[in-house]
Design a protein around this motif. Sequence first.
Motif, PDB file in Angstrom:
ATOM      1  N   PHE A 192       0.829  -1.203   0.000  1.00  0.00           N
ATOM      2  CA  PHE A 192       0.000   0.000   0.000  1.00  0.00           C
ATOM      3  C   PHE A 192       0.865   1.255   0.000  1.00  0.00           C
ATOM      4  CE2 PHE A 192      -2.764   3.277   1.778  1.00  0.00           C
ATOM      5  CZ  PHE A 192      -3.919   3.094   1.025  1.00  0.00           C
ATOM      6  N   LEU A 193       1.955   1.237   0.754  1.00  0.00           N
ATOM      7  CA  LEU A 193       2.875   2.368   0.756  1.00  0.00           C
ATOM      8  C   LEU A 193       3.430   2.624  -0.642  1.00  0.00           C
ATOM      9  CD1 LEU A 193       4.899   1.789   4.042  1.00  0.00           C
ATOM     10  CD2 LEU A 193       3.553   3.813   3.503  1.00  0.00           C
ATOM     11  N   ILE A 194       3.817   1.559  -1.314  1.00  0.00           N
ATOM     12  CA  ILE A 194       4.339   1.696  -2.670  1.00  0.00           C
ATOM     13  C   ILE A 194       3.275   2.287  -3.582  1.00  0.00           C
ATOM     14  CG2 ILE A 194       5.165   0.413  -4.689  1.00  0.00           C
ATOM     15  CD1 ILE A 194       6.448  -1.557  -2.741  1.00  0.00           C
ATOM     16  N   LEU A 195       2.040   1.790  -3.468  1.00  0.00           N
ATOM     17  CA  LEU A 195       0.954   2.282  -4.304  1.00  0.00           C
ATOM     18  C   LEU A 195       0.756   3.784  -4.131  1.00  0.00           C
ATOM     19  CD1 LEU A 195      -1.480   1.987  -6.172  1.00  0.00           C
ATOM     20  CD2 LEU A 195      -2.830   1.309  -4.166  1.00  0.00           C
ATOM     21  N   VAL A 196       0.661   4.241  -2.887  1.00  0.00           N
ATOM     22  CA  VAL A 196       0.414   5.665  -2.648  1.00  0.00           C
ATOM     23  C   VAL A 196       1.571   6.506  -3.161  1.00  0.00           C
ATOM     24  CG1 VAL A 196       0.027   7.410  -0.872  1.00  0.00           C
ATOM     25  CG2 VAL A 196      -1.103   5.197  -0.703  1.00  0.00           C
ATOM     26  N   TYR A 197       2.793   6.025  -2.979  1.00  0.00           N
ATOM     27  CA  TYR A 197       3.949   6.774  -3.463  1.00  0.00           C
ATOM     28  C   TYR A 197       3.922   6.874  -4.987  1.00  0.00           C
ATOM     29  CZ  TYR A 197       8.734   8.546  -3.490  1.00  0.00           C
ATOM     30  OH  TYR A 197       9.840   9.338  -3.651  1.00  0.00           O
ATOM     31  N   LEU A 198       3.555   5.772  -5.657  1.00  0.00           N
ATOM     32  CA  LEU A 198       3.443   5.797  -7.110  1.00  0.00           C
ATOM     33  C   LEU A 198       2.326   6.730  -7.562  1.00  0.00           C
ATOM     34  CD1 LEU A 198       3.903   1.999  -7.932  1.00  0.00           C
ATOM     35  CD2 LEU A 198       5.524   3.827  -8.420  1.00  0.00           C
ATOM     36  N   LEU A 199       1.213   6.744  -6.827  1.00  0.00           N
ATOM     37  CA  LEU A 199       0.111   7.638  -7.167  1.00  0.00           C
ATOM     38  C   LEU A 199       0.528   9.097  -7.036  1.00  0.00           C
ATOM     39  CD1 LEU A 199      -2.798   5.739  -5.398  1.00  0.00           C
ATOM     40  CD2 LEU A 199      -2.493   6.005  -7.858  1.00  0.00           C
ATOM     41  N   GLU A 200       1.279   9.398  -5.984  1.00  0.00           N
ATOM     42  CA  GLU A 200       1.729  10.770  -5.785  1.00  0.00           C
ATOM     43  C   GLU A 200       2.664  11.219  -6.902  1.00  0.00           C
ATOM     44  OE1 GLU A 200       4.543  11.883  -2.631  1.00  0.00           O
ATOM     45  OE2 GLU A 200       2.971  13.236  -1.931  1.00  0.00           O
ATOM     46  N   HIS A 201       3.399  10.257  -7.471  1.00  0.00           N
ATOM     47  CA  HIS A 201       4.340  10.562  -8.542  1.00  0.00           C
ATOM     48  C   HIS A 201       3.851   9.961  -9.858  1.00  0.00           C
ATOM     49  CE1 HIS A 201       6.678  10.960  -4.836  1.00  0.00           C
ATOM     50  NE2 HIS A 201       7.424  11.825  -5.504  1.00  0.00           N
ATOM     51  N   ALA A 202       2.535  10.027 -10.065  1.00  0.00           N
ATOM     52  CA  ALA A 202       1.941   9.423 -11.254  1.00  0.00           C
ATOM     53  C   ALA A 202       2.598   9.933 -12.523  1.00  0.00           C
ATOM     54  CB  ALA A 202       0.444   9.711 -11.285  1.00  0.00           C
ATOM     55  N   ASP A 203       2.801   9.001 -13.451  1.00  0.00           N
ATOM     56  CA  ASP A 203       3.399   9.261 -14.751  1.00  0.00           C
ATOM     57  C   ASP A 203       4.876   9.634 -14.668  1.00  0.00           C
ATOM     58  OD1 ASP A 203       2.507   8.876 -17.370  1.00  0.00           O
ATOM     59  OD2 ASP A 203       2.713  10.999 -17.794  1.00  0.00           O
ATOM     60  N   GLU A 204       5.492   9.430 -13.502  1.00  0.00           N
ATOM     61  CA  GLU A 204       6.924   9.637 -13.349  1.00  0.00           C
ATOM     62  C   GLU A 204       7.592   8.298 -13.025  1.00  0.00           C
ATOM     63  OE1 GLU A 204       7.630  12.441 -10.279  1.00  0.00           O
ATOM     64  OE2 GLU A 204       6.593  14.091 -11.275  1.00  0.00           O
ATOM     65  N   ILE A 205       8.863   8.194 -13.338  1.00  0.00           N
ATOM     66  CA  ILE A 205       9.604   6.996 -12.968  1.00  0.00           C
ATOM     67  C   ILE A 205      10.010   7.096 -11.505  1.00  0.00           C
ATOM     68  CG2 ILE A 205      11.714   5.660 -13.349  1.00  0.00           C
ATOM     69  CD1 ILE A 205      11.636   6.510 -16.256  1.00  0.00           C
ATOM     70  N   VAL A 206       9.608   6.117 -10.730  1.00  0.00           N
ATOM     71  CA  VAL A 206      10.005   6.009  -9.320  1.00  0.00           C
ATOM     72  C   VAL A 206      11.069   4.921  -9.248  1.00  0.00           C
ATOM     73  CG1 VAL A 206       9.275   5.403  -6.996  1.00  0.00           C
ATOM     74  CG2 VAL A 206       7.781   6.784  -8.456  1.00  0.00           C
ATOM     75  N   THR A 207      12.252   5.272  -8.814  1.00  0.00           N
ATOM     76  CA  THR A 207      13.353   4.314  -8.825  1.00  0.00           C
ATOM     77  C   THR A 207      13.228   3.323  -7.675  1.00  0.00           C
ATOM     78  OG1 THR A 207      14.809   5.648  -7.432  1.00  0.00           O
ATOM     79  CG2 THR A 207      14.842   6.084  -9.810  1.00  0.00           C
ATOM     80  N   ARG A 208      13.898   2.196  -7.830  1.00  0.00           N
ATOM     81  CA  ARG A 208      13.914   1.196  -6.765  1.00  0.00           C
ATOM     82  C   ARG A 208      14.616   1.744  -5.525  1.00  0.00           C
ATOM     83  NH1 ARG A 208      12.807  -4.084  -8.373  1.00  0.00           N
ATOM     84  NH2 ARG A 208      14.259  -4.964  -6.866  1.00  0.00           N
ATOM     85  N   GLU A 209      15.587   2.637  -5.726  1.00  0.00           N
ATOM     86  CA  GLU A 209      16.277   3.238  -4.589  1.00  0.00           C
ATOM     87  C   GLU A 209      15.330   4.136  -3.798  1.00  0.00           C
ATOM     88  OE1 GLU A 209      19.024   4.316  -1.765  1.00  0.00           O
ATOM     89  OE2 GLU A 209      19.008   2.639  -3.197  1.00  0.00           O
ATOM     90  N   GLU A 210      14.470   4.876  -4.481  1.00  0.00           N
ATOM     91  CA  GLU A 210      13.467   5.684  -3.781  1.00  0.00           C
ATOM     92  C   GLU A 210      12.573   4.803  -2.922  1.00  0.00           C
ATOM     93  OE1 GLU A 210      11.442   9.048  -5.948  1.00  0.00           O
ATOM     94  OE2 GLU A 210      12.482   8.118  -7.646  1.00  0.00           O
ATOM     95  N   LEU A 211      12.163   3.686  -3.483  1.00  0.00           N
ATOM     96  CA  LEU A 211      11.283   2.788  -2.731  1.00  0.00           C
ATOM     97  C   LEU A 211      12.027   2.140  -1.568  1.00  0.00           C
ATOM     98  CD1 LEU A 211       9.310   1.140  -5.671  1.00  0.00           C
ATOM     99  CD2 LEU A 211       8.587   2.994  -4.166  1.00  0.00           C
TER     100      LEU A 211
END
Length: 754
Positions: free
Chosen positions: A40-59
């Motif tokens: 769920f944390l990953i989902l919300v973070y991806l939603l906040e950065h929608a249409d952007e690349i979220v790196t594995r290091e960020e996660l």
Amino acid sequence: MWPRRWSMDQTWRFGVYEADTRRVELRRGGKPVKMREQSFLILVYLLEHADEIVTREELRRLLWPSGTFVDFDHSLNMAVVSLRDALGDSTDAPLYIETIPRRGYRFIAPVSAVDGTQGRLSSANEIAGAPQALEEEGVAAADDRPAAATTRFSRFRYGWVVAVAVVVLTSIGLLLLLRAPRPAVLPARSKAIMSTTPSLAITAAAGNARAPVLSPDETWIAYLWNGPARNQYDLYVQRMGSSSSIRLTHNNGAILSAPTWSPDGKEVAFARCDGKNNGVFAVSSMGGAERKLATGAGCLVTVEGPPPVAWLSEDRILMVESCPSSANLGLAVFSLANSAEHCLATLSGNTRMTGVTGFLLSPDGNTVAFRATTANECCDLYVVPFAGGEVKQLTFDLQLGCGDLFAARCNDYMWAPDSHSIIFFSNQTKLPWLWRVSADGGPIMPETEYPAIGALSKDGQRLIFSEPTNVELPSIWQASLTAAGGPTKDNRKIIGVQEELAAQPSSNGRKLAWTSRRTGSYEVWIGSAKGENPIQITYLEGFSMSPRWSPDGKRIAFAVWNRGNSESQIYVVDAESRNLYPITTGHYWNDLPSWSRDGKSVYFTSSRTGRFEIWKHSMENGAETQLTHEGGVTAFESSDGTTVYFSKIFDPGLWSVPSNGGRESVVLRDQPRFGFSFHWAVTEDGIYYMDPGGEPRPTIDFYRFATRSVSHILTLDKQPVPWQVTLSATTDGKTIYYSQQEPQGVLKMIEFPR
């Protein structure tokens, strides 16, 4: 654990889902969906950065900000897999979360934020018209734009290939391993039909009955069945209302197409592919001798079998065949009287060589729907008027399926009785679905009338379909022998978590490498000789296949199919999962690696010359030498390093060539059979191979070098799958590894209320 900058009362909406940060809850159609907190944390973070690349290091920093040591790659992969499962999403044809290889992830669906959101939305995600809920299952509706519009399914595509056989190759056999189909998630109307309208079992015996076709007068049904012995598929007919069947063919390891009836209902036609006598055949519906109608039959290398045929009139059939005007396979009307061909449709404008791979004639006989693989789409639907005219594409960007290669169900489509629309199965997400599209094109809508794909009566009141009764995934088995080619001491399943394939023992026999899908993608794993203490060594989130140990047991060569283009490359990685690098390049297929006995070279098959040939790559200087010149697809070096044994993709048999090049010689003329070119292994004393025509079930046999004799080793309990990389053995020949599964299904009929 929540990042402080996130508002705790915001809700993100996308498709039929809502992510409520206040309740830490994902809802689908208003109903909570179970999900791990990390996911769920990953989902919300991806939603906040929608249409952007979220790196594995960020996660990593998000999930483990304190730097606490964890197996980061594995833990993150599992969290993302869990997230995709909750969303019904797919890595191959993503609707929501796209994987950016070796970088991270990107949320690609339209998103809106409500309740005082603190998040930011990119312009791409301000687009109106997100899919709405269809019904309580919460599967997203098809886009209401015209089907020709570009959709999010375009994230995963096939590219060109250079030979008809390339459908096989995602590590060749592995690409086309066909898992027993998963039952579709049905729309509300269809589920209501299933629950209120009883289905009548037409067949009940063991084995797998499939591909039902009604006779013209609808009193008989023809179908394929692998019989009570579950050995190989043959053609059967059965009168409606009867429980007994008539066997029409006696197959011997060949692959059959779905049947078709003659216009008068007296004969049944089918295509047979065995690499020796390919063609279209007919047999009396009461049994008897076969007669050959046509040669060729478009024997594509697909695990679904050869394309079907349609018997148009007394002297004409419609079949898939090469057309003179195109290198691709097309639809050809073939005259039984003079063997003349009239090409009805091709996809000559596409660079992919597979072209048409199957078709269905509309009930009124005016239109042909066909499926094809092209440079940009995999397994999409097209229509063409039977009288001739323009080809029209109906589905786009994997809407028909193939996103999950092990559940590819491209044959699952049927015409509606009125000939105005086509119903098809799509596995574009992990929640399978039935859809309907007009034969004139336009919006793709969820199917609400029929609950399955099968054979419809002319009035649409009866549906006959195949229903799986056992969905058993491929597992790895180990057989221990007293000596090479000797009696079997023990035979047991050792690995069976998910799809488990392509087991390969190390030179000393102490370790095992194989391909597994247990983390959601096909990765290379290693473990003990019995599959114990498994360790994942690749994290490519794609298709890592056909692992082969180096002679010293320190490295593994394997093939990687690259999403987004039609090529594969050979990679090498340390057994400790370090120093991963490719050893081949180029925009073609490099596949099925194997090491030389001295570890200085890697053999592989490549399509770079226009067909698959065996090549040799030097690990010392990178030089590559073509070894075969008349076709070659799988190769292994002899124990003394002087000879390379190899198989071909269309021709049954095994050949040999000196390891430094030279004249090619025949070793076995008819084994391995057509479709089983990857089911063999070289040892010090001989070659093991799998015979799908064994009685009463497929067998593993042994060819001994010293005597040039063949002996039977064991009979399989279940079924191998054509085109699958599955058989291997230790160097001393005392241990064999192979994969098998047991799909089972019965034919059922539903009569719908008027």
